[in-house]
Each structure stands twice: as C-alpha cells, then as structure tokens.
Design an enzyme around this catalytic site. Structure first.
Site, PDB file in Angstrom:
ATOM      1  N   GLU A 264      39.254  38.975  44.402  1.00  0.00           N
ATOM      2  CA  GLU A 264      38.581  38.613  43.153  1.00  0.00           C
ATOM      3  C   GLU A 264      39.634  38.698  42.064  1.00  0.00           C
ATOM      4  OE1 GLU A 264      35.725  37.431  42.730  1.00  0.00           O
ATOM      5  OE2 GLU A 264      34.833  37.896  44.674  1.00  0.00           O
ATOM      6  N   GLU A 399      46.000  34.126  31.482  1.00  0.00           N
ATOM      7  CA  GLU A 399      45.075  35.251  31.301  1.00  0.00           C
ATOM      8  C   GLU A 399      45.757  36.347  30.492  1.00  0.00           C
ATOM      9  OE1 GLU A 399      43.924  37.774  34.660  1.00  0.00           O
ATOM     10  OE2 GLU A 399      41.842  37.555  34.041  1.00  0.00           O
TER      11      GLU A 399
END
Ligand code: UN1
Length: 515
Positions: A264, A399
């Site tokens: 994830e 990110e």
C-alpha cells in the site's frame, strides 16, 4: 542488496536501553545486542523512551517462534480465533483514551484523530472477528459424476508486517486482524517513529489470549530489522505500507524469493470542485482532506482542482480559512493541526516548498515556512501551505506527505478528469458537484482505488477495499473481504466418491456406469 529507507527517520541509535519492548515467543524483552533508539515527541522534541534496535538474531528468533506456533494456531477453530479478536477489541475500547494520548505524544496528530485511529483498529477487530464465521469458499459442480468440488481458504504461513507511523494503531490492525483470523502467525515491525502504539496493540492481543509465538513484535529500523524480516527465508508473506520508492524495492525482493507481497503505497490525491459545487462543503472538505493529520496521509488531498468559474471565490475563502488553522500540540483539545513526524519529514516539506517557489514558480498563497517562535518554535511544526499552480509542476506530481495543497484551475469536467489522472499514483479522488451525470462519469473515469462524491479524499471505512491503482500498490486491497485474499491461499478440493478412476477432460459420461 536492497536498502530500506523509512518515510522519515528521527532515529539515532543510542546506548540507553530502557524498556523491554520486543515481544518474541510470548515474552517481552530487549534486543539481544542491547542497542536501542529514541522515541521522540515531535511536538516538543523530548525523548519519550528508548526502544530495542533489533538485530538479525532478534528477527530470526521471532520468525522461529512464529513458525513453531503456526502448526497449532492454524488448527485453532476459526470461531475461537474470532473470540480472541473480540476480546482484543474490548481491551482496545477500554484503553482507547490512554492509547490515543500515547499516540498523540509520539506521532503528533491531534487527539480527535488519534481517537479515530484507535477506533479504526477497534472496528477492524470487530469486523474480522465476524468474518471468521464466514471465510466463505465455493461449493460447486463437477464435470464428472459422483465427484464433489469446493474451494477453501488456507493460511499463508508466517507474515512479516512492516507498518508506517501515520496510522500507528489502525494500519497494523488492518494487517494483524485479517492475518490472525485466516490462521497465520506474524512478526510486526512497526515504524521506529511510533513504537509505543504498536506495544499497546500487541499487549491487547496478549491480554486477549493470543498464544505465545502467534504475534511477535520486533522494533527497529527499516534498513536493519525491516530488511532482515523481508529477506528471511522462512517468512511467507510481506505486507508493507509506505512510500512507492521503498515499496518497489520490497516488491522486487519478494518477487525474487516467491513471497506473497502486499503493498500500500503513495498517493497524490485530488479533490475536484465543479462550478455547481456547494462551496461551503467543498471548502470544509478540502481543509480536512489537505490538513488533517498535517497532510501525512496516503489519501491526503494534495491537489484541489477548481473550475475556473468559481476559482477566485474558492481560493479567497479557502486561503482565509487555512490561515486560521490552529497549529500546536495535539494534546490540546482545541488544536486543529499538529507537527510533522520528525526532522527529516519537516526538511522534506521545506524542500518541496522551495521547489514550488523557485523551480515550479507556483504562487504561494499561505504558509510556506516553519515556525520560528512561540509554542510551535520548538518541535517539527510547519505552517499550513497553499500554492496556486499547474498540473505539470513537481509539487503537483510528487508525494510531499505534509500540509501542502496546490490549487489548480480547470476549465471543464473533462479537463478535471485528465488532470486528476495525470500522476503516477491512483489512490483516492473526490468530486464536489450536484450533477448526477458527472458523478457517474467520475466514478467511471477516475483512475483511483477510492472515489468520493461530495466528500474529501480521506475517510475510508474498514469494511470496504482500501488501496489504489498504478504506483499506489501491486493490485491488492486491504480492509473488507479483500484483505482475506492477501492473508489466505485458495485450495481447490475434489472429492471423488465413484470408486473408479475418473479422468477429467478425458472420460465422457454418456451412460451411468459410475452411479
Ligand atoms: C492513510 O491515508 O494513510 O481513509 C490511511 C482514511 C483512514 C485511513 C487513512 N481511515 O482516511
């Protein structure tokens, strides 16, 4: 050799050895070599305690205990395993406030959010305790007479769980509870920034009656303890939540060793605000999505794509509200946003703001710097930051994992979809509109694992699949029944009660010779 870096690392290995915080084979203890690292409060920079800096030997012991315990744990009736999960749930519920406070101290996010984090673990325990009564397989037909077929779930074996600091109770629980209900044993290597939360979770499981060796806890660095766990030949599965950079190394290592692997990873999530959106709602949503957990969520709203017709109004009102966010120590009930997890994360955010200002030439509308005085002068605090930018800029593509939102002007619904999908990530997306046709098209066209309508990009619930597409993961989904796919293996079973050799695909059954 792989290098495992963590998302941020405030760890310095020190000789001071305080707590016996590793849990191996049912016993709490220190690292075999006695090394330790600091757990620091990011709001005050004070040392909370020291935790074991585990070695390869510690990890190996944990794996051996997990291997031994697996033989009996897999045979414990699943309803019994479910009861243990329910007990753990009750213990967590009873200690919710204590654990939430400890979590705020070591992680920094505000109490309201750490209570939510612990609640998510409580919900997860409850949910998988119930799933244990199902764990449905299939019973189906056979192409041959007097033959019965079905599929059943089997445990995978020894699971290595490597978890992040941003949801230090919830994310380990997403992995631990489905792993246990499916009959696996495990070793948890929690982020070195939030070791105490892991201790609370494991204590709840111990108190609930998990047999020795079934759940093991090994603290330490990603580059040492994490790496040993990843590369240990007796570990059958690695479940990792963290950055895409590290995830890709973990995936490669597991691929070579034929280990099951669930990843994830990162996100660059966008909230779309169409011209017909309810602006009050959209502003509240973007505030919560971008600055909740100080933006340190995989699902954080880091881009807000606003239709040009409402851009000016949205920008003015949003920026005005952002400037009023109350930043401070998360233990104060009135605080709205806490600090970054550690110094290196703070530095990373500062660097991205510099890139935004000087390389991307985005327009800085709010924040853009750390605090130098007052309550937030100490600690890893950064001001809530808003840029106006465009889609191709680095601050719109990479990110940041901090309190930085980029507002991007779009001309149409079509353009908003194109911009939303224009990153390497695909975790969460949201759209604010009153138009049902656009809602349905957004559901269809967003390249994300999670899509929200008139709600922010954060706020997933535990009984639905959690995860994303593209570089956000490797196709798995945590939570819900989909996590069972990670933590179990399918076995197809054929029971031939004909008393004769029947050959699939070869024998034709025109008569009733076998009946
Ligand atoms: C994360 O974004 O890092 O969906 C995890 C949410 C939480 C979990 C978030 N339930 O907002």
């Amino acid at each position: 050799m792989t290098t495992i870096l963590e998302r941020g690392n405030k760890m310095t290995t020190k000789k001071a050895v305080h707590g016996a915080f590793n849990f191996i084979g049912g016993k709490w203890g220190r690292s075999s070599k006695g090394g330790s690292f600091e757990n620091i409060n990011p709001a005050t920079e004070e040392v909370i305690d020291f935790y074991p800096d585990s070695t390869a030997e510690d990890v190996d012991r944990a794996v051996q205990f997990a291997r031994k315990a697996f033989h009996s744990w897999r045979k414990v009736p699943v309803a019994k395993r479910g009861e243990i999960l329910l007990k753990a749930m009750q213990i967590l519920a009873a200690k919710k406030e204590e654990i939430s406070r400890a979590q705020t101290k070591e992680m920094g996010k505000i109490l309201k959010e750490t209570r939510g984090d612990v609640q998510e673990a409580i919900d997860t325990a409850f949910y998988y305790a119930g799933e244990g009564r199902r764990l449905f397989g299939q019973t189906t037909t056979s192409e041959l007479p007097n033959k019965f077929s079905m599929s059943v779930r089997m445990p995978v074996g020894i699971c290595g769980l490597i978890t992040p600091w941003n949801f230090p109770t919830a994310i380990p629980s997403w992995k631990i509870f489905p792993a246990l209900i499916c009959g696996n044993t495990l070793i948890l290597k929690p982020a070195s920034d939030t070791p105490e939360s892991a201790v609370h979770l494991v204590r709840a499981l111990e108190e609930a009656g998990v047999p020795p060796g079934v759940v093991n806890l090994v603290h330490g660095r990603g580059s040492t303890a994490g790496k040993y766990l990843l590369e240990h030949p007796d570990v059958n599965l690695i479940s990792f939540t963290g950055s895409s950079f590290v995830g890709s190394q973990i995936g490669a290592s597991c691929g070579k060793a034929f280990k099951k692997c669930n990843l994830e990873l990162g996100g660059k999530n966008a909230q779309i605000v169409m011209e017909d959106a309810k602006l009050d709602l959209a502003i509240e949503g973007a505030l919560w999505g971008a600055f909740g957990t100080a933006g340190q969520r995989c699902t954080a709203t880091s881009r807000v794509l606003v239709h040009e017709k409402v851009f000016k109004e949205f920008e003015e009102r949003f920026v005005e509200r952002v400037k009023r966010i109350k930043v401070g120590n998360g233990l104060e009930e009135s605080t709205e946003m806490g600090p970054m997890i550690n110094r290196s994360q703070l530095k990373k955010v500062q660097e991205y703001v510099e890139i935004g200002k000087h390389k991307d030439r985005a327009k800085l509308l709010a924040g853009g710097e750390r605090y130098t005085e007052g309550e937030c002068g100490k600690g890893f605090f950064f001001k809530p930051t808003v840029f106006e930018g465009t889609s191709k800029m680095r601050i719109s593509q990479e990110e940041i994992f901090g309190p930085v939102a980029v507002l991007i002007r779009v001309k149409s619904f079509e353009e908003s979809m194109e911009v939303l999908n224009s990153t390497v990530y695909g975790l969460s997306g949201s759209i604010y509109t009153q138009d049902v046709n656009r809602v349905m098209r957004a559901i269809q066209d967003m390249e994300t694992g999670i899509t929200y309508i008139n709600a922010p990009t954060i706020g997933a619930e535990v009984h639905l699949p959690f995860g994303g597409v593209k570089q956000t993961g490797n196709g798995h989904r945590e939570a819900g029944t989909t996590a069972l796919e990670i933590f179990s293996e399918w076995k197809a079973v054929y029971v031939d009660y004909s008393g004769t050799l029947q050959r699939a695909q070869i024998d034709t059954h025109d008569g009733d010779k076998n009946s």
